[in-house]
Scaffold this active site. Structure first.
Site, PDB file in Angstrom:
ATOM      1  N   TYR A 176      19.181 -41.589 -46.183  1.00 18.06           N
ATOM      2  CA  TYR A 176      19.276 -42.197 -44.851  1.00 18.06           C
ATOM      3  C   TYR A 176      19.132 -43.720 -44.945  1.00 18.06           C
ATOM      4  O   TYR A 176      19.929 -44.476 -44.392  1.00 18.06           O
ATOM      5  CB  TYR A 176      18.175 -41.618 -43.948  1.00 18.06           C
ATOM      6  CG  TYR A 176      17.926 -42.387 -42.682  1.00 18.06           C
ATOM      7  CD1 TYR A 176      18.769 -42.235 -41.586  1.00 18.06           C
ATOM      8  CD2 TYR A 176      16.853 -43.272 -42.574  1.00 18.06           C
ATOM      9  CE1 TYR A 176      18.546 -42.959 -40.421  1.00 18.06           C
ATOM     10  CE2 TYR A 176      16.621 -43.989 -41.418  1.00 18.06           C
ATOM     11  CZ  TYR A 176      17.467 -43.833 -40.346  1.00 18.06           C
ATOM     12  OH  TYR A 176      17.255 -44.543 -39.194  1.00 18.06           O
TER      13      TYR A 176
HETATM   14  C1  UGA Z   1      11.207 -43.027 -38.391  1.00 14.68           C
HETATM   15  C2  UGA Z   1      12.557 -42.547 -37.850  1.00 14.68           C
HETATM   16  O1  UGA Z   1      12.639 -41.135 -37.853  1.00 14.68           O
HETATM   17  C3  UGA Z   1      13.708 -43.118 -38.606  1.00 14.68           C
HETATM   18  O2  UGA Z   1      14.921 -42.754 -37.947  1.00 14.68           O
HETATM   19  C4  UGA Z   1      13.533 -44.600 -38.679  1.00 14.68           C
HETATM   20  O3  UGA Z   1      14.601 -45.205 -39.271  1.00 14.68           O
HETATM   21  C5  UGA Z   1      12.220 -44.895 -39.394  1.00 14.68           C
HETATM   22  O4  UGA Z   1      11.179 -44.402 -38.560  1.00 14.68           O
HETATM   23  C6  UGA Z   1      12.010 -46.356 -39.647  1.00 14.68           C
HETATM   24  O5  UGA Z   1      10.987 -46.910 -39.340  1.00 14.68           O
HETATM   25  O6  UGA Z   1      12.885 -46.949 -40.228  1.00 14.68           O
HETATM   26  P1  UGA Z   1       9.422 -42.031 -39.986  1.00 14.68           P
HETATM   27  O7  UGA Z   1       8.619 -43.240 -40.309  1.00 14.68           O
HETATM   28  O8  UGA Z   1       9.510 -40.975 -41.037  1.00 14.68           O
HETATM   29  O9  UGA Z   1      10.917 -42.392 -39.617  1.00 14.68           O
HETATM   30  O10 UGA Z   1       8.835 -41.478 -38.601  1.00 14.68           O
HETATM   31  P2  UGA Z   1       8.059 -40.161 -38.195  1.00 14.68           P
HETATM   32  O11 UGA Z   1       8.963 -38.992 -38.191  1.00 14.68           O
HETATM   33  O12 UGA Z   1       7.375 -40.466 -36.925  1.00 14.68           O
HETATM   34  O13 UGA Z   1       7.003 -39.921 -39.370  1.00 14.68           O
HETATM   35  C7  UGA Z   1       5.893 -40.749 -39.582  1.00 14.68           C
HETATM   36  C8  UGA Z   1       5.042 -40.144 -40.677  1.00 14.68           C
HETATM   37  O14 UGA Z   1       4.505 -38.900 -40.213  1.00 14.68           O
HETATM   38  C9  UGA Z   1       5.808 -39.820 -41.953  1.00 14.68           C
HETATM   39  O15 UGA Z   1       5.017 -40.117 -43.074  1.00 14.68           O
HETATM   40  C10 UGA Z   1       6.044 -38.320 -41.870  1.00 14.68           C
HETATM   41  O16 UGA Z   1       6.144 -37.671 -43.107  1.00 14.68           O
HETATM   42  C11 UGA Z   1       4.812 -37.873 -41.122  1.00 14.68           C
HETATM   43  N1  UGA Z   1       5.049 -36.609 -40.386  1.00 14.68           N
HETATM   44  C12 UGA Z   1       6.120 -36.442 -39.594  1.00 14.68           C
HETATM   45  C13 UGA Z   1       4.113 -35.601 -40.508  1.00 14.68           C
HETATM   46  O17 UGA Z   1       3.129 -35.723 -41.255  1.00 14.68           O
HETATM   47  N2  UGA Z   1       4.297 -34.439 -39.817  1.00 14.68           N
HETATM   48  C14 UGA Z   1       5.366 -34.255 -38.996  1.00 14.68           C
HETATM   49  O18 UGA Z   1       5.471 -33.165 -38.369  1.00 14.68           O
HETATM   50  C15 UGA Z   1       6.298 -35.270 -38.887  1.00 14.68           C
END
Ligand code: UGA
Length: 339
Positions: A176
C-alpha cells in the site's frame, strides 16, 4: 504587506498571515473531490459545501468495505444544493468526463495497509497508481488552480529516526505504501513537466466520526459498545501520530489556498503520538466499563512507529493540528454511541 500583495492574497508565506480565510478564498469555487463517499472525502465535501463551493464528487464504490457505509456517508451530501455525485472509476477517466473545475482534492484510494499483500495488490495499483495518473493527465488539460493529493505516512516505513521529516528517504513497509509513494512521485512529475499545481499531504492515521470500519479506533469503539473482544496486533506498544478528521480537512483547505504550495509535500499529523495501549487507557475512561483485549501477532506491513514533523506545514501552509486526542476520541466515541 508588500506592494504585490492584496487583501485577497491568501498565502501566509507571502503575507505572514497565521491562518486563511477559507470562506473568502474558496466560496464559489468548483471543487472536484475524488473518493467523495469515503471517510475523508465525505467530511471534506461537506465542509466545502458549507463554505459555498460547488462540489462534484467521484466515487467508484469499491467493495473493500460495505457499499452501504459509503452510501450512508454520501446520502446527506446529496440533499445539499451544489453537490453532484458521479459513480466512476478514475482509471477510466476520459478528458471530457468532468467539467472544468477550480480545485481538485484527490482523496480516492484503495486503502488499507495490512490488506495490500497477495492478489489484492492489483486493486492497489489500479486505484492508487493508475487512477492518479489518469487524473493527472486530465488535470494537465483542464488546468485546475490546485491539485491536492492525499498521500500517507505509510510512504515512510521504517525511517530509523523520529519525528519523520518530508526530506527523509521514504522506504515503505507495505505494498500500500509503495503505491501511495508512486502516486506522490507522479504528482511531482506532472508538476515539474506539465505545471500541474500538485501538492501532496502525508496524512498520519486519521480518525473521527465515520472512520473506515477496518481501522483501529472504529473497531475498538464498536467492540466496546457491543461488549466484544478488542484485538491488538503485536504488543500494543506501536505508536501512531493520530490525526483528527477536522484537522485533515483544514489542511486540505489550506493546501488549496497557499500560493507557494505547488510541488511541495507536507506531513499532516495530529500532534497526538501515543501507543495503541495508551489509546486503550483513554477508551477505558470514556467507556466507564472494563473490556476484553486479545493480543495477536504483528501484521506484515505495520510500521512500529509514526510521528510527524509538521514544522514545514506550519511554516508554509499555516497548518497546526487543533484537536487533541482526548477531545477527538470523545467526539468519535459519542458519534458511535448515537448509531
Ligand atoms: C492508517 C490508514 O488505514 C491508512 O490508510 C493510512 O494511509 C495510514 O493510517 C497512514 O497514516 O498513512 P494505520 O496506521 O494502520 O493506517 O491505522 P489503524 O488501522 O488505525 O491502525 C493503527 C494501529 O492499530 C496499527 O498498528 C494496527 O496494527 C493496530 N490495530 C488496528 C490493532 O491493533 N487492532 C485492530 O483491530 C486494528
Amino acid at each position: 504587506m508588500s506592494s504585490k500583495q492584496t487583501e485577497t492574497d491568501h498565502s501566509p508565506l507571502e503575507t505572514g498571515a497565521k491562518s486563511y480565510d477559507f470562506h473568502a478564498g474558496l466560496s464559489g469555487k468548483h471543487c472536484l473531490v475524488t473518493g467523495a463517499a469515503g471517510f475523508i472525502g465525505s467530511h471534506l465535501s461537506r465542509r466545502l459545501l458549507e463554505l459555498g463551493c460547488q462540489v462534484t464528487g467521484i466515487d467508484c464504490f469499491t467493495d473493500y468495505y460495505d457499499r452501504q457505509v459509503k452510501k450512508n456517508n454520501v446520502a446527506p451530501l446529496l440533499e445539499i444544493e451544489g453537490f453532484k455525485l458521479l459513480e466512476m472509476d478514475l482509471a477510466d477517466l476520459a478528458r471530457n468526463s468532468v467539467n472544468k473545475v477550480d480545485i481538485v482534492f484527490h482523496q480516492a484510494a484503495q486503502a488499507g495497509v495490512r490488506a495490500s499483500w497477495g492478489k489484492e495488490f492489483s486493486h492497489y495499483t489500479r486505484h492508487n497508481v493508475l487512477a492518479t495518473q489518469r487524473l493527472l493527465e486530465w488535470a494537465k488539460n483542464s488546468k485546475p488552480e490546485r491539485f491536492v493529493y492525499a498521500s500517507s505516512s505509510s510512504v515512510y516505513g521504517h525511517t530509523g529516526k523520529l519525528p519523520m521529516h518530508e526530506d527523509d528517504l521514504p522506504r515503505p513497509l507495505s505494498p500500500y505504501g509503495v503505491t501511495k509513494l508512486a502516486a506522490e512521485h507522479l504528482c511531482n512529475l506532472y508538476h515539474q513537466n506539465f505545471a500541474v499545481p500538485a501538492v501532496s499531504l502525508r496524512y498520519f492515521t486519521v480518525y473521527g466520526p465515520a472512520q473506515r470500519p477496518d481501522m483501529a479506533f472504529h473497531r475498538f469503539i464498536k467492540a466496546i459498545i457491543k461488549d466484544e473482544q478488542i484485538v491488538i496486533y503485536g504488543s500494543g506498544e506501536q505508536t501512531r501520530d493520530f490525526t483528527y478528521i477536522d484537522d485533515i480537512v483544514a489542511a486540505n483547505l489550506a493546501a488549496a489556498l497557499a500560493k507557494s504550495a505547488s510541488g511541495r509535500v507536507y506531513n499532516i499529523g495530529g500532534g497526538s503520538r501515543i501507543s495503541v495501549n495508551g489509546v486503550l487507557g483513554i477508551l477505558e475512561k470514556l467507556a466507564e466499563k472494563p473490556f476484553r483485549v486479545k493480543y495477536e501477532p504483528v501484521q506484515a506491513g505495520d510500521p512500529p512507529h509514526t510521528f510527524a514533523d509538521t514544522s514545514r506545514a506550519k511554516a508554509e501552509i499555516a497548518f497546526s493540528p487543533a484537536v487533541s486526542l482526548q477531545e477527538g476520541l470523545l467526539k468519535m466515541y459519542e458519534s458511535f454511541k448515537m448509531l
